[in-house]
Design an enzyme around this catalytic site. Structure first.
Site, PDB file in Angstrom:
ATOM      1  N   ARG A  40       0.834  -1.208   0.000  1.00 23.60           N
ATOM      2  CA  ARG A  40       0.000   0.000   0.000  1.00 23.60           C
ATOM      3  C   ARG A  40       0.866   1.254   0.000  1.00 23.60           C
ATOM      4  O   ARG A  40       0.586   2.205  -0.733  1.00 23.60           O
ATOM      5  CB  ARG A  40      -0.952   0.010   1.199  1.00 23.60           C
ATOM      6  CG  ARG A  40      -2.034  -1.060   1.123  1.00 23.60           C
ATOM      7  CD  ARG A  40      -2.866  -1.102   2.382  1.00 23.60           C
ATOM      8  NE  ARG A  40      -2.002  -1.331   3.537  1.00 23.60           N
ATOM      9  CZ  ARG A  40      -2.301  -1.029   4.784  1.00 23.60           C
ATOM     10  NH1 ARG A  40      -3.456  -0.490   5.084  1.00 23.60           N
ATOM     11  NH2 ARG A  40      -1.466  -1.290   5.762  1.00 23.60           N
ATOM     12  N   ASN A  96      -6.024  -2.859   2.343  1.00 22.82           N
ATOM     13  CA  ASN A  96      -5.972  -4.315   2.450  1.00 22.82           C
ATOM     14  C   ASN A  96      -7.402  -4.838   2.536  1.00 22.82           C
ATOM     15  O   ASN A  96      -8.289  -4.135   3.028  1.00 22.82           O
ATOM     16  CB  ASN A  96      -5.213  -4.742   3.707  1.00 22.82           C
ATOM     17  CG  ASN A  96      -3.723  -4.566   3.580  1.00 22.82           C
ATOM     18  OD1 ASN A  96      -3.175  -4.515   2.492  1.00 22.82           O
ATOM     19  ND2 ASN A  96      -3.052  -4.473   4.719  1.00 22.82           N
TER      20      ASN A  96
END
Length: 101
Positions: free
Chosen positions: A26, A44
């Site tokens: 990320r 996520n």
């Protein structure tokens, strides 16, 4: 005409499969989106994938899609990248690219 198409604004949703959680995926996605001048979000999932939406100029979106499919973070292992809901947009829905926790 080609110049207009490449600079047209596009939005696309993505989901990345493989070893993509716990490997700074990320963080690196945000860094790359910022580098390309793109906006959107990434998070996520409970399916051990990473999903998000990215918006910006068409040529930059194409670069981002390649990055998401082939590079990711240094420790990630991408097995598949799904892209859906790709469409032209009149304006961007976001002001920046965010990591959603």
């Amino acid at each position: 005409m080609a110049a207009r198409v490449s600079s047209a604004l596009v939005s696309v949703d993505f989901e990345i499969f493989g070893k993509v959680q716990g490997v700074f995926f990320r963080k690196n996605t945000k860094k790359t989106a910022d580098l390309y001048g793109l906006v959107g979000w990434v998070r996520n999932t409970d399916r051990d994938t990473v999903e998000g939406q990215v918006q910006g100029q068409n040529d930059r979106i194409k670069q981002m899609k390649i990055w998401l499919q082939t590079k990711g973070s240094r420790r990630s292992e991408i097995s598949r990248a799904d892209f859906k809901n790709e469409k032209s947009v009149e304006k961007l829905d976001y002001k920046e690219f965010k990591i959603i926790r």
